[in-house]
Design a protein around this motif. Sequence first.
Motif, short mmCIF file in Angstrom:
data_model
loop_
_atom_site.label_atom_id
_atom_site.label_comp_id
_atom_site.label_asym_id
_atom_site.label_seq_id
_atom_site.Cartn_x
_atom_site.Cartn_y
_atom_site.Cartn_z
N ALA A 76 0.89 -1.13 0.16
CA ALA A 76 -0.07 0.06 0.03
C ALA A 76 0.73 1.23 -0.02
O ALA A 76 0.59 2.14 -0.92
CB ALA A 76 -0.80 -0.07 1.06
N LEU A 77 1.91 1.21 0.92
CA LEU A 77 2.83 2.31 0.67
C LEU A 77 3.56 2.49 -0.37
O LEU A 77 3.73 3.84 -1.12
CB LEU A 77 3.92 2.00 1.90
CG LEU A 77 3.68 2.28 3.36
CD1 LEU A 77 4.51 2.07 4.28
CD2 LEU A 77 3.10 3.94 3.49
N THR A 78 3.86 1.43 -1.00
CA THR A 78 4.64 1.32 -2.29
C THR A 78 4.11 1.99 -3.35
O THR A 78 4.23 2.76 -4.41
CB THR A 78 5.27 -0.02 -2.60
OG1 THR A 78 6.18 -0.56 -1.68
CG2 THR A 78 6.08 0.08 -4.07
N LEU A 79 2.73 1.36 -3.59
CA LEU A 79 1.66 1.86 -4.82
C LEU A 79 1.16 2.92 -4.90
O LEU A 79 1.22 3.92 -5.61
CB LEU A 79 0.93 0.74 -5.32
CG LEU A 79 1.39 -0.86 -5.34
CD1 LEU A 79 0.23 -2.04 -5.67
CD2 LEU A 79 2.19 -0.50 -6.73
N THR A 80 0.50 3.18 -3.56
CA THR A 80 0.08 4.51 -3.29
C THR A 80 0.66 5.90 -3.15
O THR A 80 0.50 6.76 -3.89
CB THR A 80 -1.10 4.49 -2.14
OG1 THR A 80 -2.13 3.34 -2.24
CG2 THR A 80 -1.84 5.68 -1.85
N ALA A 240 -2.06 3.39 7.13
CA ALA A 240 -0.58 3.55 6.81
C ALA A 240 -0.42 4.42 5.79
O ALA A 240 0.72 4.76 5.84
CB ALA A 240 -0.18 2.10 6.53
N VAL A 241 -1.15 4.73 4.91
CA VAL A 241 -0.83 5.79 3.93
C VAL A 241 -1.44 6.97 4.31
O VAL A 241 -1.47 8.10 3.37
CB VAL A 241 -1.40 5.18 2.60
CG1 VAL A 241 -0.66 3.82 2.22
CG2 VAL A 241 -2.75 4.86 2.41
N THR A 242 -2.48 7.22 5.28
CA THR A 242 -3.05 8.52 5.44
C THR A 242 -1.77 9.62 5.78
O THR A 242 -0.75 9.38 6.33
CB THR A 242 -3.95 8.61 6.54
OG1 THR A 242 -3.12 7.90 7.78
CG2 THR A 242 -4.81 7.69 6.60
N GLY A 243 -2.02 10.67 5.04
CA GLY A 243 -0.90 11.76 4.98
C GLY A 243 -0.31 11.68 3.76
O GLY A 243 0.68 12.65 3.28
N ALA A 244 -0.59 10.83 2.68
CA ALA A 244 0.11 10.90 1.44
C ALA A 244 -0.43 12.24 0.60
O ALA A 244 0.26 12.70 -0.04
CB ALA A 244 -0.26 9.72 0.72
N GLU A 245 -1.51 12.67 1.07
CA GLU A 245 -1.96 13.84 -0.07
C GLU A 245 -1.19 15.07 0.49
O GLU A 245 -1.15 16.04 -0.17
CB GLU A 245 -3.44 14.21 0.70
CG GLU A 245 -4.14 14.34 2.15
CD GLU A 245 -3.91 13.30 2.89
OE1 GLU A 245 -4.16 13.70 4.16
OE2 GLU A 245 -3.59 12.21 2.63
N PRO A 269 12.44 4.42 3.63
CA PRO A 269 13.00 3.21 4.32
C PRO A 269 12.70 3.09 5.91
O PRO A 269 12.52 2.01 6.41
CB PRO A 269 14.44 3.75 4.13
CG PRO A 269 14.42 4.82 2.81
CD PRO A 269 13.35 5.48 2.86
N CYS A 270 12.66 4.17 6.65
CA CYS A 270 12.48 4.20 8.07
C CYS A 270 11.07 3.72 8.25
O CYS A 270 10.92 3.01 9.29
CB CYS A 270 12.65 5.46 8.58
SG CYS A 270 14.36 5.92 8.68
N LEU A 271 9.91 4.02 7.38
CA LEU A 271 8.66 3.63 7.57
C LEU A 271 8.61 1.92 7.48
O LEU A 271 8.20 1.14 8.15
CB LEU A 271 7.65 4.21 6.74
CG LEU A 271 7.36 5.74 7.05
CD1 LEU A 271 6.55 6.10 5.87
CD2 LEU A 271 6.52 5.78 8.49
N LEU A 272 9.35 1.55 6.33
CA LEU A 272 9.22 0.13 6.29
C LEU A 272 10.18 -0.75 7.07
O LEU A 272 9.47 -1.74 7.72
CB LEU A 272 10.05 -0.22 4.81
CG LEU A 272 9.37 0.31 3.46
CD1 LEU A 272 10.05 -0.02 2.19
CD2 LEU A 272 7.83 -0.25 3.38
#
Length: 640
Positions: A76-80, A240-245, A269-272
């Motif tokens: 989800a982090l990678t694609l979104t 996990a992806v909230t804040g991407a906007e 890297p740190c999130l992963l």
Amino acid sequence: MTRTDHPGRTAGDGATEQASPEKTNLPLLTLGAIGVVYGDIGTSPIYAFRQATHIRPGAASTDIEILGLLSLIVWALTLTVAVKYVFFVTRADNNGEGGTLSLMALARKTFADPPVWITILGVLGAAMFFGDALLTPAISVLSAVEGVDLVAPGMGRWVVPITLVIIVGIFAVQRFGTAKVAIVFGPVTALWFLVLGLSGLVHIIAYPAVLSALNPLLGFGFLFTHFGIAFVVMGAIFLAVTGAEALYVDLGHFGRKPIVLAWFSLVFPCLLLNYFGQGAFVLEVGIDNVASPFFQMQPDWALPPFVMLATLATIIASQAVITGTFSLTQQAIALNMLPRMVVQHTSATQSGQIYMPQINMMLMIGVLILVAAFKSSAALSSAYGIAVSGVMVVTLALLVVVMWRNWKWHKALVIGFALVFAVIDGAFFAANAAKLFQGGWVPAVVALAVAILMWSWMAGRRRLTAKTRRDEVPLEFLVNNLAKKKPNVVPGTAVFLTSDVEGAPTALLHSLKHYKVLHEQNVILTVRTSTSPRVPDDEKVTIDAYNELFFRVVVTFGFMESPNVPKALALARKLGWKFDIMSTSFFLSRRSLKLGQKTGLVRFWQDRLFIRLARNASDATEYFHIPTGRVVEIGTQVVI
């Protein structure tokens, strides 16, 4: 009629300040982006993996299930974020600016007659951002403060009071601006990400098998084998992806290069590492022995400073979304999507540093109510997600328009991109919509209320403009008549503000009716808002000379600029107009709106709402930065 165009520049103009931020110090911009852009997504590890593993008893009872959940978060982090936002969305800048309204303006530029659905998407995206702005400070601060119960068991009853005090403090300092505080944002958030990565790496080394979650088939396998709770799980994964906007919203402040560099060099890297570390810790000790893997995987000696650092990180994340709301509201006002509100500039050098007391107070009250009502980040997580996922869907739709009509991509590529991410974003939105009755109604109601306000305001303005144009006298007709039969002329310059470039300003008509005089110079001034974020000085002012008595002046501001009329008129000195503020009077029409006879319930309540909004709008004198001692207001009644 003689038209005169002339370039002019003034020191410190917004266009000069904001042009190409990437030409300044890249390391400092990257550090600033870490603090402001990634503050929100950087606090997601506190609660995202916890909520994913605690969907229901037994949902993550085996190692393969935990690895499947972890795989979903990683991809989800990678694609979104990495693919959609970093690679594509950040490229869709509107002269360097980003955000939903900026993207809407960019999409509208590609049409000679923009379809109404693009405006509707912009309204929905902006409205849902307001819903997100309420929930982010609440869930972020609350989730961090909950760590005190692990430091000192029995402190759980103080979590909500402490959170309320912190939130009041966050909103109380907004009036002082974020310029000084922002200096520490970058270093603190960078330290936060380094600690996240290090704490996760320790557990990955102890349990390296957790890295098998890099296999996306584990994530797909979890969804297929747990089809009954797949939507609920996807709703938790989305945390996990909230804040991407924020990557796109803050594009104009930092530029694309620092945002991309910060993401790939540190944040991603740190999130992963942290998510893998949480997974490794759960696999080591067993899911039944873990309530909050994020905090429990820290050694006992490190827990107190870690909780303090987490609280600082959530405060920074809250600060970023609050200032983002101020910027979005300013854009909406400039685009005539909301009534005028007080905008206070808190920095003499940075035009983006603003404070809006009305918005600040409404946000603070809303956040306090949410914390007091939900009482825990776990409960709030059910409400979180609908607004953010909705913004992502809107962003995708507008981005597809830009790809097709602006970037001139081949239709097959546009369709392929749209289908892939429509499946991903659609799944996230549907999963969050499933939480509607578990708390998701809160941001949905907020977004709906804001959308109704915006749409009612725009509809009311359209009706008021149509009504005014029907009743107005054509300006050229009036000018020609006055040229034939001049009234008494008095010294000085009179500036009449009007939004209609063709009709005679109401203030001018009433001035002639009551005073029966004209000034030596009479300027019909129209202030326009461009679809670009900023307008260069050489394009800001145009002058049309009707005769020796009358001039038409059009001033154009970008939707990110503060409309300072005296400053803009000073540019006209280079056009040959000897503008002197001390010998100039500004004439404004103050409309008193009255309800007419209506047919239909919707029109009735919509007009009442529009009138209420208009009455509570901030004064035009203050909004346009006109000295109050130089203003003459003439009242008139208008029935709508």
